[in-house]
Design a protein around this motif. Sequence first.
Motif, PDB file in Angstrom:
ATOM      1  N   TYR A 168      36.304  27.650  52.607  1.00  0.00           N
ATOM      2  CA  TYR A 168      35.609  27.015  51.493  1.00  0.00           C
ATOM      3  C   TYR A 168      34.256  27.683  51.296  1.00  0.00           C
ATOM      4  CZ  TYR A 168      38.633  22.809  51.467  1.00  0.00           C
ATOM      5  OH  TYR A 168      39.675  21.927  51.356  1.00  0.00           O
ATOM      6  N   THR A 169      33.800  27.668  50.055  1.00  0.00           N
ATOM      7  CA  THR A 169      32.423  28.037  49.741  1.00  0.00           C
ATOM      8  C   THR A 169      31.787  26.906  48.955  1.00  0.00           C
ATOM      9  OG1 THR A 169      32.907  30.410  49.686  1.00  0.00           O
ATOM     10  CG2 THR A 169      30.930  29.667  48.525  1.00  0.00           C
ATOM     11  N   LEU A 335      31.660  21.083  56.281  1.00  0.00           N
ATOM     12  CA  LEU A 335      31.009  21.823  55.197  1.00  0.00           C
ATOM     13  C   LEU A 335      29.827  21.038  54.646  1.00  0.00           C
ATOM     14  CD1 LEU A 335      31.424  24.380  53.247  1.00  0.00           C
ATOM     15  CD2 LEU A 335      32.525  22.749  51.715  1.00  0.00           C
ATOM     16  N   VAL A 349      26.994  27.735  51.461  1.00  0.00           N
ATOM     17  CA  VAL A 349      27.697  27.448  52.714  1.00  0.00           C
ATOM     18  C   VAL A 349      29.105  28.030  52.619  1.00  0.00           C
ATOM     19  CG1 VAL A 349      28.409  25.680  54.364  1.00  0.00           C
ATOM     20  CG2 VAL A 349      26.428  25.269  52.873  1.00  0.00           C
ATOM     21  N   ALA A 351      32.602  28.128  54.965  1.00  0.00           N
ATOM     22  CA  ALA A 351      33.217  27.513  56.151  1.00  0.00           C
ATOM     23  C   ALA A 351      34.685  27.896  56.185  1.00  0.00           C
ATOM     24  CB  ALA A 351      33.058  25.999  56.114  1.00  0.00           C
ATOM     25  N   GLY A 614      32.740  24.809  45.658  1.00  0.00           N
ATOM     26  CA  GLY A 614      32.560  23.544  46.362  1.00  0.00           C
ATOM     27  C   GLY A 614      32.398  22.352  45.444  1.00  0.00           C
TER      28      GLY A 614
END
Length: 771
Positions: A168-169, A335, A349, A351, A614
């Motif tokens: 994930y971003t 996250l 972020v 993850a 996200g």
Amino acid sequence: MRAVGSSIPRIDAAEKVTGAAVYAGDIDLPGQAWLKIVFAGVPHARIESLDVRAARAMPGVIAVLTAADVPVNEYGLIMPDQPVLCGLGSTPQAATVRWEADHVALVVAESQAEAEAAAKAVTIDYTTLPVVTDPFAAMAPDAPPLHPDAFRYPYGERNLQSNVLLEYTLSDGDVGAGFAQADVIVEYTYHTHAQEHAYLQPEAGVAWVRPDGCIEVTCPGQWMHEERAQIAHALGLPDAQIVVRHAAVGGAFGGREDISIQIALALAAWKTGRPVKTVWSRAESIIGHHKRHPYTIQAKWGATRDGKIVAAQMDLTSDCGAYAYTSTKVLGNSLMAALGPYQIPNVHVVARTVYTNNTPGGAFRGFGGPQGHFAAELQVNKLAEALGLDPVELRMRNLWQEGITLPTKSPLPPGCTATEVVAAAAERSGWRRDDAGVWRRAEEDRQLAGAPEVALGQNVAQQNRRTLTSLDATRRRTARGVGLACCFKNVGFSLGFPEHCSAWVELHGQEQIERAVVGCVGAEVGQGAHTLFQLVAAEVLHLDPARVEVRADSTEVTGSSGSTSASRMSFMAGNAIQGAAERALREWRNEERPAHAEFIFHPRPTTAYHRETGASDPNITYGYCAQVAEVEVDLDTGHVSVLRLISANDVGRAVNPQQVEGQIEGAIAQAMGWTLLEKYVQRDGRAVSQHLSTYLIPGVLDVPTVVEPIILEFPDPQGPLGIRGMAEMPFIPTAPAIAAAIHDATGVWIDELPYTPDRVWKALTAMPEPR
């Protein structure tokens, strides 16, 4: 009498204290056989042949089942990436062993001893494959793919040659511009470790084929309808042909959310026509079920001189282990947790969770929150030190507030009390606002009762070193410190999962309601859920709780209540029972005798993360907690003692205050283990820690000398009677609070858990000597 808010004894207390409670391992059925599950014993290999002829010829053996005997040889809570039995004659996925505890055969015999003897006679010819135990090595271009075969994957298209299960971003604002604005930047890498659940009751259960053709499985678990669905899928049967029953459950903490023995028991009973029982040894339990995910977290945060956090960049990598289990969901929680409950305008972020040949990572109390918050809270404390600000004051300038927008570009759910819990914990420990409204901790309040010669909280390492080395060499050198951390925790399943909970209420009597029966099958795993069911119904119905009976034992009672996890059961079941009770009251007033009403509670929907930005509405609601740890560090041994731990929790409404206090104390004890003692060791894909004699969990002398629970009651707008889920929250900030306290005492930051004496001692001895 008052129901909600009363600390009445739990409805299962007497039978558990007296030993009358029946656990799955206590159950014996007429004519039962015994099941022994054969583990693979190797972490990564291709099965060339599996010979069970000698095992089948052993005395007392009824059957030996292999992969070819499984109708649909796959299972998994989030995705079916794991074979029920590894072996030939099944699917391509099943031909490879990826974990030493993969199941390869089921031996059914007349006695436990005969089943165990025959299991040793099963011979397997393996071709050894490369063992990958480091998630960073697993991401290398030349790493062997551990899952090159396709399975149903719920996140779009999966790269079959990659060991990255999911990435994930989360991005909001402009993180580069944020760092350019910052006056102070702190950048560190954090490491957290695996943890064993160490529940009292090892995996055990019985299964039998009933006269009506249903297969009934009695076992400990956390979500009986999901267990039913996975059993039915693997056996190729309709859900209605499977009945799952929970006997008394000896602890769970997330460790029973994934299937362990359930499918094997049902398959053995179905194939043999005999009632079948199994009880795992402690070693089988430790080797054979998932653990808390280890994480590596790279963190870079920036703040302005006036104490505004303006940028946060995080990179998270979790060790998924051999199979998915709940890794993708834990990743989603971490996250968000990695940013803490802070308003940060510029964030980026990334993850990911990565397959390895280690023990699978899965659900464990806090569910990604402890790992993410460990990094976030240490970053905040380090920023406070770099800015010369009090750590409480820095938090108060940045904490979430009602009505803000999250980095996911969705509104924070109403009922935010982050500042209230931090203020409550801080004030109990001696923090106050000065005349300018700035939070500070007066030096006279920093002394612990009975403190030794070394002063509490000497932040400057050189000052501390001078003081300590001035002591008489014959005396124990110790230092004391105080640290604070806070957290949020999602309540309920997240990220688009279609959440619901079913319940019914039945009222009996003549002119007045004389008794009520509640049907809700949420699992009681030691947290007091069934007592809460009773109290919520009694409150709504205005009855003495003694007049409320709870039915919660099997999938035949009612529809799914969902899992006892995600701090959701009080919230979900409470809403469902409240709705059913209110409907039943209306029926009663319409002269229905008995009155019966059902209710399925559907909370507001959530949405999944956009994989690249996200963006989402991730969670239904949140709970909030803050903790202050006061510690003593022995500078000659590295031993850390927690003398006092203050835990402030907003629970919305305390249904049973004594149970709430118990959950706070239990979470802290378990978190103390993760922080200071517990070290689950794996080497080359094999569990080295196989027994509780070598895996140390806290005893009575290892928990804080004083635990001070603070129960705050700010009703959650979505909760039943204002109730929030809370049992996971006190676990989450324990480790970073202790980390901050160790630093306050010694001037040393230690960024890797656990804080075992050797690790602390090495960090202390690595400190530069004062000039």
